[in-house]
Design a protein around this motif. Sequence first.
Motif, PDB file in Angstrom:
ATOM      1  N   MET A  87       8.659  60.034 -74.970  1.00 25.96           N
ATOM      2  CA  MET A  87       9.523  59.262 -74.711  1.00 25.96           C
ATOM      3  C   MET A  87       9.419  57.841 -75.818  1.00 25.96           C
ATOM      4  O   MET A  87       8.366  56.726 -76.104  1.00 25.96           O
ATOM      5  N   GLN A  88      10.539  57.245 -75.861  1.00 26.99           N
ATOM      6  CA  GLN A  88      11.233  56.484 -76.909  1.00 26.99           C
ATOM      7  C   GLN A  88      11.264  55.001 -75.968  1.00 26.99           C
ATOM      8  O   GLN A  88      12.252  54.963 -75.419  1.00 26.99           O
ATOM      9  N   LEU A  89      10.132  53.852 -76.658  1.00 25.05           N
ATOM     10  CA  LEU A  89      10.226  53.174 -75.411  1.00 25.05           C
ATOM     11  C   LEU A  89      11.497  51.452 -76.386  1.00 25.05           C
ATOM     12  O   LEU A  89      12.637  52.086 -77.569  1.00 25.05           O
ATOM     13  N   ASP A  90      11.720  50.914 -75.109  1.00 26.18           N
ATOM     14  CA  ASP A  90      13.151  50.196 -75.644  1.00 26.18           C
ATOM     15  C   ASP A  90      12.408  49.634 -76.680  1.00 26.18           C
ATOM     16  O   ASP A  90      11.805  48.856 -76.740  1.00 26.18           O
ATOM     17  N   PRO A  91      13.085  48.836 -77.637  1.00 30.86           N
ATOM     18  CA  PRO A  91      12.899  48.202 -79.528  1.00 30.86           C
ATOM     19  C   PRO A  91      12.146  47.205 -78.647  1.00 30.86           C
ATOM     20  O   PRO A  91      11.647  47.058 -79.528  1.00 30.86           O
ATOM     21  N   LYS A  92      12.894  45.892 -78.288  1.00 32.52           N
ATOM     22  CA  LYS A  92      12.038  44.676 -77.130  1.00 32.52           C
ATOM     23  C   LYS A  92      10.937  45.059 -76.923  1.00 32.52           C
ATOM     24  O   LYS A  92       9.372  44.291 -77.242  1.00 32.52           O
ATOM     25  N   VAL A  93      10.585  46.274 -75.820  1.00 35.75           N
ATOM     26  CA  VAL A  93       9.213  46.455 -75.313  1.00 35.75           C
ATOM     27  C   VAL A  93       8.168  46.718 -76.681  1.00 35.75           C
ATOM     28  O   VAL A  93       7.715  46.372 -76.816  1.00 35.75           O
ATOM     29  N   GLN A  94       8.909  47.510 -78.097  1.00 40.04           N
ATOM     30  CA  GLN A  94       7.886  47.710 -78.901  1.00 40.04           C
ATOM     31  C   GLN A  94       7.829  47.557 -79.304  1.00 40.04           C
ATOM     32  O   GLN A  94       6.340  46.491 -80.466  1.00 40.04           O
ATOM     33  N   ARG A  95       8.279  45.345 -79.758  1.00 40.30           N
ATOM     34  CA  ARG A  95       8.844  44.589 -80.146  1.00 40.30           C
ATOM     35  C   ARG A  95       7.448  43.480 -79.759  1.00 40.30           C
ATOM     36  O   ARG A  95       6.418  43.264 -80.311  1.00 40.30           O
TER      37      ARG A  95
ATOM     38  N   LEU B 108      -4.750  27.741 -73.609  1.00 38.51           N
ATOM     39  CA  LEU B 108      -5.207  28.514 -72.333  1.00 38.51           C
ATOM     40  C   LEU B 108      -6.556  27.780 -72.261  1.00 38.51           C
ATOM     41  O   LEU B 108      -6.860  27.682 -70.763  1.00 38.51           O
ATOM     42  N   GLY B 109      -7.167  26.815 -72.946  1.00 40.64           N
ATOM     43  CA  GLY B 109      -8.429  26.165 -73.133  1.00 40.64           C
ATOM     44  C   GLY B 109      -9.464  26.733 -73.216  1.00 40.64           C
ATOM     45  O   GLY B 109      -9.848  28.442 -73.463  1.00 40.64           O
ATOM     46  N   GLU B 110     -10.945  26.608 -73.036  1.00 42.42           N
ATOM     47  CA  GLU B 110     -11.692  27.214 -73.313  1.00 42.42           C
ATOM     48  C   GLU B 110     -11.679  28.262 -72.223  1.00 42.42           C
ATOM     49  O   GLU B 110     -11.848  28.570 -71.422  1.00 42.42           O
ATOM     50  N   ILE B 111     -12.988  29.324 -72.779  1.00 41.05           N
ATOM     51  CA  ILE B 111     -13.048  30.811 -72.864  1.00 41.05           C
ATOM     52  C   ILE B 111     -13.565  30.705 -72.075  1.00 41.05           C
ATOM     53  O   ILE B 111     -15.053  30.094 -72.435  1.00 41.05           O
ATOM     54  N   LYS B 112     -13.698  31.968 -71.297  1.00 39.40           N
ATOM     55  CA  LYS B 112     -15.010  31.974 -70.182  1.00 39.40           C
ATOM     56  C   LYS B 112     -15.582  32.937 -70.214  1.00 39.40           C
ATOM     57  O   LYS B 112     -15.015  33.999 -70.438  1.00 39.40           O
ATOM     58  N   THR B 113     -16.408  32.851 -70.409  1.00 35.72           N
ATOM     59  CA  THR B 113     -17.292  34.738 -70.567  1.00 35.72           C
ATOM     60  C   THR B 113     -17.953  34.791 -69.442  1.00 35.72           C
ATOM     61  O   THR B 113     -18.819  34.229 -68.382  1.00 35.72           O
ATOM     62  N   PRO B 114     -17.870  36.457 -68.550  1.00 35.18           N
ATOM     63  CA  PRO B 114     -17.332  37.432 -69.689  1.00 35.18           C
ATOM     64  C   PRO B 114     -15.574  37.124 -69.995  1.00 35.18           C
ATOM     65  O   PRO B 114     -14.964  37.254 -68.901  1.00 35.18           O
ATOM     66  N   PHE B 115     -15.229  37.904 -70.861  1.00 33.27           N
ATOM     67  CA  PHE B 115     -14.290  37.588 -71.050  1.00 33.27           C
ATOM     68  C   PHE B 115     -13.280  38.989 -72.251  1.00 33.27           C
ATOM     69  O   PHE B 115     -14.485  39.723 -72.177  1.00 33.27           O
ATOM     70  N   ASN B 116     -12.297  39.289 -71.232  1.00 32.24           N
ATOM     71  CA  ASN B 116     -11.540  40.822 -72.019  1.00 32.24           C
ATOM     72  C   ASN B 116     -10.144  40.512 -72.776  1.00 32.24           C
ATOM     73  O   ASN B 116      -9.136  39.792 -72.007  1.00 32.24           O
ATOM     74  N   LYS B 117     -10.411  40.744 -73.952  1.00 40.30           N
ATOM     75  CA  LYS B 117      -9.422  40.194 -74.950  1.00 40.30           C
ATOM     76  C   LYS B 117      -8.536  40.359 -74.834  1.00 40.30           C
ATOM     77  O   LYS B 117      -7.112  39.615 -75.089  1.00 40.30           O
ATOM     78  N   GLN B 118      -7.674  42.024 -74.186  1.00 38.47           N
ATOM     79  CA  GLN B 118      -7.097  42.527 -73.753  1.00 38.47           C
ATOM     80  C   GLN B 118      -5.401  41.330 -72.362  1.00 38.47           C
ATOM     81  O   GLN B 118      -4.712  40.943 -72.752  1.00 38.47           O
ATOM     82  N   LYS B 119      -6.907  40.854 -71.553  1.00 43.92           N
ATOM     83  CA  LYS B 119      -6.476  39.856 -70.160  1.00 43.92           C
ATOM     84  C   LYS B 119      -6.196  38.425 -71.694  1.00 43.92           C
ATOM     85  O   LYS B 119      -4.938  38.618 -70.212  1.00 43.92           O
ATOM     86  N   LEU B 120      -6.470  38.458 -72.301  1.00 43.17           N
ATOM     87  CA  LEU B 120      -6.472  36.946 -72.997  1.00 43.17           C
ATOM     88  C   LEU B 120      -5.413  36.889 -73.330  1.00 43.17           C
ATOM     89  O   LEU B 120      -4.828  35.853 -73.646  1.00 43.17           O
ATOM     90  N   ILE B 121      -4.809  38.244 -73.950  1.00 44.60           N
ATOM     91  CA  ILE B 121      -3.721  38.244 -74.665  1.00 44.60           C
ATOM     92  C   ILE B 121      -2.074  38.421 -73.595  1.00 44.60           C
ATOM     93  O   ILE B 121      -0.997  37.946 -73.964  1.00 44.60           O
TER      94      ILE B 121
ATOM     95  N   ILE C 273       5.121  44.699 -77.345  1.00 40.24           N
ATOM     96  CA  ILE C 273       3.763  45.525 -78.386  1.00 40.24           C
ATOM     97  C   ILE C 273       3.149  45.361 -79.713  1.00 40.24           C
ATOM     98  O   ILE C 273       1.497  45.396 -79.417  1.00 40.24           O
ATOM     99  N   ASP C 274       3.828  45.748 -80.148  1.00 44.36           N
ATOM    100  CA  ASP C 274       3.574  45.124 -81.624  1.00 44.36           C
ATOM    101  C   ASP C 274       2.790  43.625 -81.829  1.00 44.36           C
ATOM    102  O   ASP C 274       2.451  43.543 -82.382  1.00 44.36           O
ATOM    103  N   TRP C 275       3.227  42.223 -81.004  1.00 45.24           N
ATOM    104  CA  TRP C 275       3.371  40.896 -81.239  1.00 45.24           C
ATOM    105  C   TRP C 275       1.780  41.299 -80.479  1.00 45.24           C
ATOM    106  O   TRP C 275       0.253  40.471 -81.113  1.00 45.24           O
ATOM    107  N   ARG C 276       1.610  42.015 -79.783  1.00 45.59           N
ATOM    108  CA  ARG C 276       0.406  41.999 -78.672  1.00 45.59           C
ATOM    109  C   ARG C 276      -1.285  42.370 -79.806  1.00 45.59           C
ATOM    110  O   ARG C 276      -2.100  42.241 -79.429  1.00 45.59           O
TER     111      ARG C 276
END
Length: 699
Positions: free
Chosen positions: A1-9, A33-46, A11-14
Motif C-alpha cells: 500500500m502506498q502511503l500518503d506523501p506527507k505521512v512518508q515524509r 523535552l528536558g532531562e531523560i529519565k531511564t529507562p527510556f524508549n528511543k522511539q517514544k522520545l521521538i 516517517i522519514d523525519w522520525r
Amino acid sequence: MQLDPKVQRIIDWRESIAVLPDNHFFEIIRMYLGEIKTPFNKQKLIEELGAFIRREETRRTLVSLLSETDLRIISAVKYISNATQEKLYSFFAGTYSFAALYERLLNLEERLILYRKCDRNGKTIVLINPHLEEDLAPYTKQSVLLEPPEYAGISYEAPASLSPELIAAFISFIHKNRDLCKADGTFKKRTESEIERLFPGKTEMLYNLTKAFINLSLIREVGEGFEIDKNKFLAFARLDERLQYAYFCVASAGRFSRSSLVRQAKLLLEVASSIPHEGFSRSIILRLAYLISEDQGDGTGVSSLGTSSRFSAILNRARAEQSESASAISDSDSDLSSILDRLIECASLFGILSKKGTDIHDESIYVSGTIFDQKEFEETPKVLSVDAGFNVTLMPGLSLENLIPLMDFMELVQFDTAAVFEINRKSVMRGFDAGLSANKIFSLLKKYSPYEIPQNLEISVDDWSKSYSSATIYKGYVLQVSAEKAAITENNPAIAPFIAAKLAMGIYLLSVESDEQAQAIIARSGLDFIGKIKTPEKAYESIGFPEFAVPQKTDRFDTSEEPAPTSDEERAAHFEAMRAELEKLNLPQEKKEGLAQRIQHKIILSPVQLRADSVKYERIEAGGMDFSGKLHIVEGSISNNSMVELQFDDRVIVGVPLSITKTGTDATVLMEVMPDRDEKVLSIGQAKFVKRIRGSVLR
C-alpha cells in the motif's frame, strides 16, 4: 500500500532523528523535552518530540523567530531538488561563506526546522520538517531567493544589440573577406582593423557572431577561407528573431547537438524574459537560471567548455551524480557544467540582456534586452536609397530573410546609424555567381526603394551581365544525349528542373551534387536510353533548425516583498524576555552561559526550556598561545565527527579533521578541506584561532 506523501515524509523525519549519533540525539531531546529519565524508549522520545513540534504555540514561536536569512535558506531547500550541502553552497556562492552556511544549516537543524537523510545514492540531502511545511509555506517562495538589486550606479549607454541589418552587413563583409580568421579561430589583425573601420566598436560582438556562424554551420570553410551557406542561412533567417539570437549566443560558446542547442537557448530566453523591470544582479540571474532549470526538470543538454564559473559549480554539483566530464566542445547531454555564467556577456552583446547599472557590491545589473521589444516587419518596406554613385543606404525595417539576397550584390562601405553599401562590378559579378540575373537585381532594388533606380546603374549592371555571360567556367555533372533525343530530355519533368545550363545541342550541365542524386533523377525520368550510374540509391533530406515557442516577457517570479513572520523588534522582545527569565535563575555561570548561547541560537522557545540539567558544558574554541586548548578542540572534533575552523593570518580554512600528527613543539592535522574535499596538512600551533563548528557533519 502506498502511503500518503506527507505521512512518508513524517516517517522519514522520525528515521532521521533516530539515526543521529547518540550524543547529538540526546542533546536535542534534552534541549526541548528536558532531562531523560531511564529507562527510556528511543522511539517514544521521538514521538514526544514530534508532539512538541505539533503544538500550535511551538510552531508559532519557531516560525516567528525566523530571520530573512533563515527564510532564504529554507526556501532554497524547498525549491532545489535533493538539496545537498554542496548544492546550497554553490547556489549561495558569493553570499554566504561555506562556514557561515554550514553553521546556519546546523542551527536550523537544531531548531527542528530542517532535517537530513540519505537518499538512494548515499548522499545526504536536506529537507524541511514536514510538521512545519504548512506554517512555512506563506514565507518560503522562489521570489525570496531573488533579491531585488540595490543600485550604486545607472548605465546611460545605449544597449548593444544585434539587428537584421548588422547581421546582413557582416554577411556582406564575409563575402568580400573570406580569409578572416587565423588557424586558431581568432580574427587576423587585418580583419580586426577592417572590422573596426567598418563596424566601429563592434569587434567583440562580431567575433562572437563569427564563432556562432561556424558552429551553426551557417558558413563553411573552403580553400580560400569561409563562404556563406546561403540556403542554410535563409532557413535560419525564417526563425523567430529572438530564437535566432539565442542560438547565436549559445553557439558562440561551442558546437552542440540539436537537443543541447535547444535546451540552452530555451533556458537563456526563459531567464531573460523572467527578469523584472528593476533588473537582477549577475549572481541573482544565476540563481534565477537554476530555479527555472529546476522548474523545467530538465537536467541535460549542456556541454562543458572547461570553465570553472560559479554557475558551472551550481549545475555541476547540483547533479554531480548524473554528470560526466566532457571535452571543450563535446556533445555530451549529461554534463551540466556551464550555461548562463558563460553566456551572460555574449547575451548582453547580442541584446538578449541589457546592462542597466551596478549594485552596491560593484556587480553588474541586467534587465531583459531589446530583442523582447517585438518588431513588426512590413511586407515590402521602402528602406533602400540608391544614389547616382551606386551607393545604397539601408534603413531598418527588413527581416534578415529579405536582407540576405541583397547582400549577394552589395559591398559594405560603413555600418553606423544606417548601413551604407556600394554596388560595383565585383559585387555584381558575385551576385551573378550566386545565380542572380540583372533583372533579379533590379527587381530587388525596386521592391524596397521608394525612388526610381538611377539609369546609369541599370546600364552598368546590364553591361556587366553581358561581360559575365561572354565566358563561363562550369563544374559539375554533364548529361550528353543525341540530337534526336534532345527535345525529349529537355522537356522531361524529372530532368528539366535540374538543367542549370544548356552548353550545346544535347549537352546539359545538371545542378546535382552527388552520384546518388543523379541516379535518382535518371530513374524518375523514365528515359531508359540514359545509362544508370552504378551506385546504391540513398535518400537525402535537408534538416532545418529546431524551433520552440519563444517565451514572452513576464514577471514569472513575483519579487514583491513577502511579509515577514515577525518584525526585528518582536524577535528582539522574545530574546529579552528569555534573558530576563534566565537572570532570575540561580545557576552556575557555566550553565547560564550555555543557556544564553541557546537563546542566541533561537533554540529556547519558552522559559520551560531554561533547565540547568539540559546543559552540558564543553569548550569549542581556543586561540592565541593556548596550544593545548587548540589541540584539545581539534581532538574533540575528530571524536565527534565535527568540522573545525582554523584561522591563519592570510586565510580561514574549514574542514573535517581526520588525524593529528604531533611533532616536537607543534602538531599538524590532516583535514578534508571544504567544500572541495581536498586533503591538506595544516599546523595547529600556527593557527591564530581554532573553533569547533557545533553539530555533526552533514555528509
